[in-house]
Enzyme design. Structure first.
Site, PDB file in Angstrom:
ATOM      1  N   ARG A  49       0.175   5.909  -3.709  1.00 34.46           N
ATOM      2  CA  ARG A  49      -1.211   6.321  -3.481  1.00 34.46           C
ATOM      3  C   ARG A  49      -1.669   6.008  -2.050  1.00 34.46           C
ATOM      4  O   ARG A  49      -2.277   6.856  -1.381  1.00 34.46           O
ATOM      5  CB  ARG A  49      -2.094   5.601  -4.504  1.00 34.46           C
ATOM      6  CG  ARG A  49      -3.540   6.004  -4.542  1.00 34.46           C
ATOM      7  CD  ARG A  49      -4.217   5.375  -5.746  1.00 34.46           C
ATOM      8  NE  ARG A  49      -3.947   3.943  -5.856  1.00 34.46           N
ATOM      9  CZ  ARG A  49      -4.250   3.210  -6.932  1.00 34.46           C
ATOM     10  NH1 ARG A  49      -4.827   3.774  -7.971  1.00 34.46           N
ATOM     11  NH2 ARG A  49      -3.991   1.918  -6.959  1.00 34.46           N
ATOM     12  N   ALA A  50      -1.359   4.814  -1.560  1.00 33.76           N
ATOM     13  CA  ALA A  50      -1.776   4.419  -0.210  1.00 33.76           C
ATOM     14  C   ALA A  50      -1.078   5.247   0.853  1.00 33.76           C
ATOM     15  O   ALA A  50      -1.688   5.629   1.859  1.00 33.76           O
ATOM     16  CB  ALA A  50      -1.502   2.934   0.005  1.00 33.76           C
ATOM     17  N   GLU A  51       0.207   5.532   0.646  1.00 34.40           N
ATOM     18  CA  GLU A  51       0.964   6.329   1.620  1.00 34.40           C
ATOM     19  C   GLU A  51       0.437   7.753   1.699  1.00 34.40           C
ATOM     20  O   GLU A  51       0.336   8.334   2.791  1.00 34.40           O
ATOM     21  CB  GLU A  51       2.441   6.324   1.245  1.00 34.40           C
ATOM     22  CG  GLU A  51       3.122   4.974   1.480  1.00 34.40           C
ATOM     23  CD  GLU A  51       4.465   4.841   0.797  1.00 34.40           C
ATOM     24  OE1 GLU A  51       5.240   3.935   1.184  1.00 34.40           O
ATOM     25  OE2 GLU A  51       4.747   5.620  -0.152  1.00 34.40           O
TER      26      GLU A  51
ATOM     27  N   ASP B  45      11.086   1.724  -5.663  1.00 32.53           N
ATOM     28  CA  ASP B  45      12.547   1.862  -5.641  1.00 32.53           C
ATOM     29  C   ASP B  45      13.060   2.234  -7.029  1.00 32.53           C
ATOM     30  O   ASP B  45      13.907   3.117  -7.187  1.00 32.53           O
ATOM     31  CB  ASP B  45      13.203   0.542  -5.218  1.00 32.53           C
ATOM     32  CG  ASP B  45      12.824   0.108  -3.810  1.00 32.53           C
ATOM     33  OD1 ASP B  45      12.434   0.977  -3.013  1.00 32.53           O
ATOM     34  OD2 ASP B  45      12.920  -1.100  -3.526  1.00 32.53           O
TER      35      ASP B  45
END
Length: 312
Positions: free
Chosen positions: A194-196, A261
């Protein structure tokens, strides 16, 4: 939905690897030298991190995994190679004598992270070119390619890698980094959290605006799908034919490090095994829900995942 035998699946993973070190101890007093806690270390642990954690997760599900990356000529690099071998990963770690292996050292007391110290340097152009040559040669041996970008310099040639994999007819999954996703154009799916995503497209005020921004980015990059991992909000898969959302799996969140990951490793394994996009996303979401209940960069075994899927 059941988790089939995944031993025939072949993944080729490339990206930034690192060694995650953990120092565990107790805090009983504050230092007289500065207002900081004194940690008396009782034990330590080392685990593969970054792209190495992606590889370890895929291997834990039973897949055949080849990992390409760069390490330094040092103890951390050798330890990383040993840990990967013990995890069943076929690792080709190119040694760059001019760098130190990336290490993230975390100091933990009473299940709380007090401090993280990073050691990192970017690999040289010559070593990266050698890795690219090997990447091209190994494409014929895999079903799906996963590129794990942690912004440490190991994926300088990511655009060329995506092109080579596309020419070979391989699906390419990218875990991105940074505010410019144009270098990932032509991949099959990009999996920002979400942040990316917010760093690239800006903020959104509701689901409608999120969908509009995400679909515009997907079309701009020329990718088949954009999978956004949204922490407690689950996952959202954006494709040309619409949006599919999976709510988060209800578990106690202990540590979110490494969850991305696990998600991309599981997604890659499931797609290579012939699962549909929606099935692959659902299983990846479950796997991420399992791993956040564990401390540090962790894995989910095939049996553990199968049990979690059956429990839904």
């Amino acid at each position: 939905m059941r988790i089939a035998d995944l031993s025939a699946v072949r993944l080729l993973i490339a990206g930034d690897v690192m060694l995650d070190r953990y120092w565990f101890g107790d805090v009983a007093r504050i230092s007289p030298e500065a207002p900081v806690p004194i940690v008396r270390i009782g034990r330590s642990d080392e685990r593969p991190g970054g792209a190495a954690n992606v590889a370890r997760n895929a291997a834990a599900l039973g897949a055949q995994v080849t990992l390409l990356s760069v390490v330094g000529d040092d103890e951390a690099g050798r330890n990383l190679g040993r840990l990967l071998a013990e995890s069943g990963v076929k690792a080709s770690l190119h040694v760059d004598v001019g760098i130190s292996t990336t290490v993230k050292l975390r100091v933990i007391a009473r299940h709380q992270q007090l401090l993280r110290i990073d050691f990192e340097t970017s690999p040289s152009h010559e070593v990266l070119r050698a890795k690219l040559t090997e990447f091209a040669a190994r494409l014929a041996e895999c079903d799906v390619v996963v590129l794990s970008d942690y912004g440490k310099g190991g994926l300088v040639h990511v655009g060329e890698m995506i092109r080579l994999a596309g020419d070979a007819g391989k699906a390419v999954l990218v875990d991105p980094k940074g505010d410019d996703f144009s270098k990932y154009a032509g991949a099959t799916v990009v999996t920002p959290n979400r942040a990316e995503l917010r760093e690239v497209v800006g903020r959104w005020h509701d689901e409608g605006e999120l969908t509009s921004k995400a679909q515009a980015l997907r079309e701009q990059l020329g990718i088949e799908a954009l999978l956004v991992t949204r922490s407690e909000e689950g996952m959202s898969l954006f494709r040309r034919d619409g949006v599919v959302h999976e709510g988060s799996v209800a578990r106690e969140v202990f540590d979110v490090s490494g969850a991305g990951d696990t998600a991309i490793a599981t997604l890659g394994v499931m797609l290579a095994a012939g699962a549909s996009w929606q099935e692959a996303m659902r299983v990846a979401n479950v796997a991420a829900g399992v791993v956040v209940s564990k401390l540090g960069t962790a894995i989910v075994s095939r049996d553990e995942l199968a049990d979690a899927v059956r429990a839904l």
